[in-house]
Every structure is written in structure tokens, then in C-alpha cells.
Design a protein around this motif. Sequence first.
Motif, PDB file in Angstrom:
ATOM      1  N   TRP A 118       8.045  -8.704  -5.056  1.00 51.19           N
ATOM      2  CA  TRP A 118       8.338  -7.397  -4.466  1.00 51.19           C
ATOM      3  C   TRP A 118       7.094  -6.722  -3.897  1.00 51.19           C
ATOM      4  N   ALA A 119       5.992  -7.478  -3.824  1.00 54.76           N
ATOM      5  CA  ALA A 119       4.739  -6.884  -3.336  1.00 54.76           C
ATOM      6  C   ALA A 119       4.896  -6.339  -1.917  1.00 54.76           C
ATOM      7  N   ILE A 120       5.852  -6.880  -1.202  1.00 55.19           N
ATOM      8  CA  ILE A 120       6.057  -6.489   0.193  1.00 55.19           C
ATOM      9  C   ILE A 120       6.838  -5.167   0.306  1.00 55.19           C
ATOM     10  N   LEU A 121       7.360  -4.675  -0.823  1.00 58.73           N
ATOM     11  CA  LEU A 121       8.274  -3.526  -0.773  1.00 58.73           C
ATOM     12  C   LEU A 121       7.705  -2.282  -0.068  1.00 58.73           C
ATOM     13  N   PRO A 122       6.444  -1.875  -0.338  1.00 59.29           N
ATOM     14  CA  PRO A 122       5.942  -0.674   0.350  1.00 59.29           C
ATOM     15  C   PRO A 122       5.984  -0.817   1.871  1.00 59.29           C
ATOM     16  N   LEU A 123       5.679  -2.028   2.355  1.00 64.38           N
ATOM     17  CA  LEU A 123       5.686  -2.251   3.803  1.00 64.38           C
ATOM     18  C   LEU A 123       7.117  -2.308   4.327  1.00 64.38           C
ATOM     19  N   ALA A 124       7.990  -2.934   3.550  1.00 62.52           N
ATOM     20  CA  ALA A 124       9.399  -3.019   3.959  1.00 62.52           C
ATOM     21  C   ALA A 124      10.023  -1.623   4.013  1.00 62.52           C
ATOM     22  N   ALA A 125       9.605  -0.744   3.101  1.00 58.34           N
ATOM     23  CA  ALA A 125      10.145   0.624   3.106  1.00 58.34           C
ATOM     24  C   ALA A 125       9.697   1.371   4.366  1.00 58.34           C
ATOM     25  N   GLY A 126       8.454   1.172   4.763  1.00 61.08           N
ATOM     26  CA  GLY A 126       7.959   1.800   6.003  1.00 61.08           C
ATOM     27  C   GLY A 126       8.727   1.273   7.204  1.00 61.08           C
ATOM     28  N   ARG A 184       9.837  -9.265  10.476  1.00 62.03           N
ATOM     29  CA  ARG A 184      10.322  -8.007  11.069  1.00 62.03           C
ATOM     30  C   ARG A 184       9.236  -6.931  11.005  1.00 62.03           C
ATOM     31  N   ILE A 185       8.551  -6.868   9.859  1.00 59.79           N
ATOM     32  CA  ILE A 185       7.501  -5.858   9.688  1.00 59.79           C
ATOM     33  C   ILE A 185       6.373  -6.112  10.685  1.00 59.79           C
ATOM     34  N   ASN A 186       6.022  -7.375  10.864  1.00 61.94           N
ATOM     35  CA  ASN A 186       4.880  -7.692  11.739  1.00 61.94           C
ATOM     36  C   ASN A 186       5.105  -7.269  13.184  1.00 61.94           C
ATOM     37  N   ALA A 187       6.382  -7.056  13.544  1.00 67.02           N
ATOM     38  CA  ALA A 187       6.653  -6.590  14.915  1.00 67.02           C
ATOM     39  C   ALA A 187       6.245  -5.131  15.099  1.00 67.02           C
ATOM     40  N   ILE A 226       0.953  -9.440   7.996  1.00 63.09           N
ATOM     41  CA  ILE A 226       1.097  -9.746   6.570  1.00 63.09           C
ATOM     42  C   ILE A 226       1.926 -11.008   6.381  1.00 63.09           C
ATOM     43  N   ASP A 227       1.851 -11.579   5.170  1.00 61.78           N
ATOM     44  CA  ASP A 227       2.723 -12.713   4.879  1.00 61.78           C
ATOM     45  C   ASP A 227       3.829 -12.280   3.912  1.00 61.78           C
ATOM     46  N   ALA A 228       4.654 -13.234   3.504  1.00 62.65           N
ATOM     47  CA  ALA A 228       5.845 -12.898   2.694  1.00 62.65           C
ATOM     48  C   ALA A 228       5.491 -12.283   1.347  1.00 62.65           C
ATOM     49  N   GLU A 229       4.242 -12.478   0.875  1.00 61.58           N
ATOM     50  CA  GLU A 229       3.832 -11.876  -0.403  1.00 61.58           C
ATOM     51  C   GLU A 229       3.077 -10.577  -0.191  1.00 61.58           C
ATOM     52  N   GLY A 230       3.085 -10.070   1.040  1.00 61.21           N
ATOM     53  CA  GLY A 230       2.421  -8.797   1.326  1.00 61.21           C
ATOM     54  C   GLY A 230       0.917  -8.913   1.478  1.00 61.21           C
ATOM     55  N   ARG A 231       0.382 -10.164   1.555  1.00 56.28           N
ATOM     56  CA  ARG A 231      -1.062 -10.328   1.763  1.00 56.28           C
ATOM     57  C   ARG A 231      -1.419 -10.023   3.210  1.00 56.28           C
ATOM     58  N   ALA A 237      -3.289  -7.383  -1.073  1.00 55.01           N
ATOM     59  CA  ALA A 237      -3.247  -5.948  -0.781  1.00 55.01           C
ATOM     60  C   ALA A 237      -4.094  -5.169  -1.790  1.00 55.01           C
ATOM     61  N   SER A 238      -4.122  -5.649  -3.050  1.00 51.92           N
ATOM     62  CA  SER A 238      -4.861  -4.925  -4.089  1.00 51.92           C
ATOM     63  C   SER A 238      -6.376  -4.984  -3.867  1.00 51.92           C
ATOM     64  N   GLN A 239      -6.856  -5.932  -3.035  1.00 52.67           N
ATOM     65  CA  GLN A 239      -8.294  -6.018  -2.757  1.00 52.67           C
ATOM     66  C   GLN A 239      -8.744  -4.943  -1.769  1.00 52.67           C
ATOM     67  N   VAL A 240      -7.775  -4.403  -0.999  1.00 52.14           N
ATOM     68  CA  VAL A 240      -8.137  -3.521   0.111  1.00 52.14           C
ATOM     69  C   VAL A 240      -7.932  -2.063  -0.292  1.00 52.14           C
ATOM     70  N   ALA A 241      -9.037  -1.325  -0.349  1.00 49.51           N
ATOM     71  CA  ALA A 241      -8.932   0.089  -0.725  1.00 49.51           C
ATOM     72  C   ALA A 241      -8.469   0.911   0.478  1.00 49.51           C
ATOM     73  N   LEU A 242      -8.946   0.571   1.658  1.00 48.14           N
ATOM     74  CA  LEU A 242      -8.661   1.390   2.839  1.00 48.14           C
ATOM     75  C   LEU A 242      -8.757   0.556   4.103  1.00 48.14           C
ATOM     76  N   LEU A 243      -7.842   0.817   5.028  1.00 45.86           N
ATOM     77  CA  LEU A 243      -7.946   0.222   6.365  1.00 45.86           C
ATOM     78  C   LEU A 243      -8.093   1.369   7.349  1.00 45.86           C
ATOM     79  N   ARG A 244      -9.168   1.329   8.129  1.00 45.78           N
ATOM     80  CA  ARG A 244      -9.414   2.421   9.083  1.00 45.78           C
ATOM     81  C   ARG A 244      -9.395   1.839  10.483  1.00 45.78           C
TER      82      ARG A 244
END
Length: 259
Positions: free
Chosen positions: A84-92, A200-203, A229-234, A249-256
Motif C-alpha cells: 500500500w506504499a503507493i496509496l498517498p500517490l494514488a489518493a492524489g 496512471r499516476i505517472n501520467a 514511480i514504480d508499483a511499490e511507490g519508489r 519514498a522514505s529516503q526522500v525528505a523533500l523534492l523541490r
Amino acid sequence: MMPEATNSDLLLPRRTQAVDGWTLHSYSTLPSTNPVAGALPAWHAVRADIQTHGHGRTGRTWVSDAGGLWLSAVLPTPGPRQQWAILPLAAGWAAIESLRKIGVTGLRLRWPNDIMAGRRKLAGLLVEQFHPETAVIGIGVNVANQPHRTDPALGNISITLDELAEHHRSLDELTLLLLRAFRDMQLALLHNGFADMAGRINAHWTRSGLVELSLNGREAPVRGSFQGIDAEGRLWFTDPGGSLHTLEASQVALLREVD
Ligand code: BTN
């Protein structure tokens, strides 16, 4: 003499109603809708007119003044947690798709939890797991509120739905729209799989621009190009030399985004 109101008196919902398979609890004021939803079972949702301690990822303040939509929805997340790691992105993604259906087009995702109109932020998501079997999707959408009145710095970087849509949409209508979209997204994940959702998200990313990633435990940010991203949200990311890197995703504190 009137007895003093206790904290739990203040936290009683103004209204609880059945909405399209959901049980929605509406409050006037809450510190934050997410922890209240976190104590509820799946398919319950919590909305507040005002949040006094609205917050985002890494504890950042989320201005939650009257007129905006502050909503938390509890979804079931059966099976291994990692899938379910992808859930935050899928919700967006689900939120963008639902807004497109009411004519708000041209929105994009900015990793990991922002919904943007160009360079200005319309909405943010905070997904939290209070129990292993459920996840709380917290979403804040600027609708008819005026966040810059609370924080003038938001004047140039936030935008409201009223500025984007042809006509004003009520918070009730938007609540229903989003709750349906989250339910359909959860079903799509279960039936079509996580890889299908990643596609779908990557679009919805803007992939061309230069980004700067702040990585946990590393002082200097790294620059390069976000690839999706990939299917595991990486995250997939190419460095200036063109080499492809995969980051949890847990390695990345911020994307600017770099101009
Ligand atoms: C972000 O952009 O950093 C995420 C903001 C998330 C805000 C929503 S509003 C409903 C829920 N309650 C909160 O305190 N946060 C989320």
C-alpha cells in the motif's frame, strides 16, 4: 452554574450522516481531522469547517481556515503493508481525476502529496496509518478560503478552487466527489493491481523539469530529473549524468522543483 465543557464535549460531531457507503462525521472545529479519523473503522470520514492544528508531512503547518475542505477518510488496506506504499500517490491521482470530472482541468501532482495548478498549490494530502488494517487519507483543498490572510507567504504559492472552477462548488458536493473517488481508487488498486495504478499516476507528473531531492541522512541535496514511480511507490530519478536511480519514498525528505 453551567458545567465547564470538557475536551470530549468539544469533539462531538455537529452531524453524522450516511453518504454513499461512507459514514461522514462533520465537525465545526477540530485540531486536525486525521487523528479523529484514525480512531474510526474503515469507510468512516471526518470533516471540519476549521482545523486549529492542521498539518502536513513532516509536521508542517497546514492553514485550515473557514471555506476550505478539510477531510479525512478511512480506507481498508488488507494484506501486506508494503503493497500500500503507493496509496498517498494514488489518493492524489484520484482527487485530480475527480476534479477533472467537474471541469477543473490542468491539475498535476507534485511528489509526494501536492496537487498543483501550475506553480501554485491547490491541495495537499497526508496519508497516515494509525492501524495496520486501515489508512487515513487526509486531504486539504483550498476552495473559498483565504489562506494568505493567515500566512501572507501563501499569497503567491497557493490557489483556490474558486479561482480555477467556472462556478463555486459547495463543500458538501466536493466531499461526496472525493469520498467516491477514494472508494473507487481503493477498488481499482485491489482489482487492477498496483502496477496499473503506477502507470496512471505517472501520467500526471511534470517530468521535464529539474528537481532537487533532500535525502534523509545526507546533507547536500541531489539534483536531477524525476522520472516517476514504480508499483511499490519508489521514485525513479536520473542524475545529471543520465544514470537512473531508484529511491524508497522514505529516503526522500523533500523534492523541490528548481526553476
Ligand atoms: C501537505 O501539503 O503537506 C499536506 C496537507 C494535508 C492537509 C490535510 S487537511 C485534512 C487533514 N488534516 C490535517 O491536519 N492534515 C490533512
